[in-house]
Design a protein around this motif. Structure first.
Motif, PDB file in Angstrom:
ATOM      1  N   HIS A   1      41.224  38.916  37.970  1.00 35.24           N
ATOM      2  CA  HIS A   1      42.004  38.958  36.729  1.00 35.24           C
ATOM      3  C   HIS A   1      41.299  39.865  35.716  1.00 35.24           C
ATOM      4  O   HIS A   1      41.920  40.727  35.096  1.00 35.24           O
ATOM      5  CB  HIS A   1      42.118  37.561  36.098  1.00 35.24           C
ATOM      6  CG  HIS A   1      43.127  36.658  36.709  1.00 35.24           C
ATOM      7  ND1 HIS A   1      43.002  36.127  37.975  1.00 35.24           N
ATOM      8  CD2 HIS A   1      44.298  36.164  36.212  1.00 35.24           C
ATOM      9  CE1 HIS A   1      44.041  35.342  38.217  1.00 35.24           C
ATOM     10  NE2 HIS A   1      44.846  35.346  37.179  1.00 35.24           N
TER      11      HIS A   1
ATOM     12  N   LYS B   1      45.178  31.961  39.240  1.00 34.63           N
ATOM     13  CA  LYS B   1      43.918  31.207  39.298  1.00 34.63           C
ATOM     14  C   LYS B   1      44.096  29.877  40.030  1.00 34.63           C
ATOM     15  O   LYS B   1      43.167  29.100  40.155  1.00 34.63           O
ATOM     16  CB  LYS B   1      43.358  30.992  37.897  1.00 34.63           C
ATOM     17  CG  LYS B   1      44.225  30.164  36.982  1.00 34.63           C
ATOM     18  CD  LYS B   1      43.637  30.121  35.579  1.00 34.63           C
ATOM     19  CE  LYS B   1      44.341  29.242  34.608  1.00 34.63           C
ATOM     20  NZ  LYS B   1      45.757  29.004  34.745  1.00 34.63           N
TER      21      LYS B   1
ATOM     22  N   TRP C   1      43.427  39.090  32.049  1.00 31.59           N
ATOM     23  CA  TRP C   1      42.951  37.845  31.448  1.00 31.59           C
ATOM     24  C   TRP C   1      42.550  38.173  30.023  1.00 31.59           C
ATOM     25  O   TRP C   1      41.841  39.146  29.779  1.00 31.59           O
ATOM     26  CB  TRP C   1      41.750  37.307  32.220  1.00 31.59           C
ATOM     27  CG  TRP C   1      41.216  36.010  31.671  1.00 31.59           C
ATOM     28  CD1 TRP C   1      40.147  35.854  30.829  1.00 31.59           C
ATOM     29  CD2 TRP C   1      41.735  34.706  31.900  1.00 31.59           C
ATOM     30  NE1 TRP C   1      39.981  34.531  30.531  1.00 31.59           N
ATOM     31  CE2 TRP C   1      40.943  33.797  31.176  1.00 31.59           C
ATOM     32  CE3 TRP C   1      42.805  34.213  32.644  1.00 31.59           C
ATOM     33  CZ2 TRP C   1      41.173  32.428  31.177  1.00 31.59           C
ATOM     34  CZ3 TRP C   1      43.036  32.851  32.653  1.00 31.59           C
ATOM     35  CH2 TRP C   1      42.217  31.967  31.923  1.00 31.59           C
TER      36      TRP C   1
ATOM     37  N   LEU D   1      38.463  34.012  38.249  1.00 32.74           N
ATOM     38  CA  LEU D   1      39.046  35.028  37.367  1.00 32.74           C
ATOM     39  C   LEU D   1      38.398  36.411  37.476  1.00 32.74           C
ATOM     40  O   LEU D   1      38.664  37.280  36.646  1.00 32.74           O
ATOM     41  CB  LEU D   1      39.028  34.555  35.901  1.00 32.74           C
ATOM     42  CG  LEU D   1      39.736  33.226  35.651  1.00 32.74           C
ATOM     43  CD1 LEU D   1      39.455  32.735  34.246  1.00 32.74           C
ATOM     44  CD2 LEU D   1      41.230  33.373  35.892  1.00 32.74           C
TER      45      LEU D   1
ATOM     46  N   THR E   1      45.968  33.955  31.439  1.00 25.44           N
ATOM     47  CA  THR E   1      46.461  35.043  32.273  1.00 25.44           C
ATOM     48  C   THR E   1      47.512  35.832  31.507  1.00 25.44           C
ATOM     49  O   THR E   1      48.439  35.256  30.942  1.00 25.44           O
ATOM     50  CB  THR E   1      47.081  34.489  33.570  1.00 25.44           C
ATOM     51  OG1 THR E   1      46.076  33.780  34.288  1.00 25.44           O
ATOM     52  CG2 THR E   1      47.626  35.610  34.445  1.00 25.44           C
TER      53      THR E   1
END
Length: 158
Positions: A102, A74, A108, A99, A121
């Motif tokens: 992710h 990020k 995440w 994100l 993360t």
């Protein structure tokens, strides 16, 4: 806020993110090749530096076995550029500040950090096959020794 975990055989979520130089990099750019996409919490932190340098030091054996490596965090582009430069990293570092990617990869979510539950993360690695499908989803990997373990799973010699 936690993304769904990917399974072997799932189609890898497509993405286009900026690399450390501000250039767009898409997963589609690597269609027809095997790609390792790994998510790490933060550039220039001890664990992430260990992991990134491990990929750096093993890049030749991975590339000769047909694998490309992409690191995703990020972090902002300036932080990625500094990280790449300071550590001599020889693969793209991609910025996913909102994100989205992710979450698409399930990287995440909640994790335990020093005995506390935090959201962040999840250190994760995905091997995407030439057909764009997930061949190997690895969640909550350790920074130290991960690349050696990954090479073993992929049958890549040093």
């Amino acid at each position: 806020m936690t993304g769904t975990r990917l399974e072997k055989g799932d189609i890898a979520p497509a993405f286009t993110l900026s690399d450390q130089d501000g250039s767009p990099v898409s997963l589609a750019d690597f269609a027809g090749t095997k790609t390792i996409v790994y998510f790490y919490p933060a550039a220039s932190t001890p664990g992430c530096t260990t992991q990134a340098c491990d990929f750096r030091d093993n890049i030749n054996s991975l590339k000769s076995a047909g694998y490309q490596v992409l690191g995703v965090s990020k972090d902002e582009l300036d932080d990625l550029k500094t990280f790449q430069s300071e550590q001599g990293l020889n693969f793209p570092l991609l910025s996913d500040p909102d994100l989205t990617i992710h979450q698409a990869y399930g990287a995440w979510g909640e994790k335990s950090l020093y005995g506390k539950t935090v959201t962040g993360t999840l250190r994760s690695t995905f091997v995407v096959g030439e057909d764009g499908r997930i061949e190997l989803p690895l969640y909550n990997v350790k920074a130290t020794g991960h690349v050696a373990s990954l090479r073993k799973k992929l049958g890549v010699d040093a």
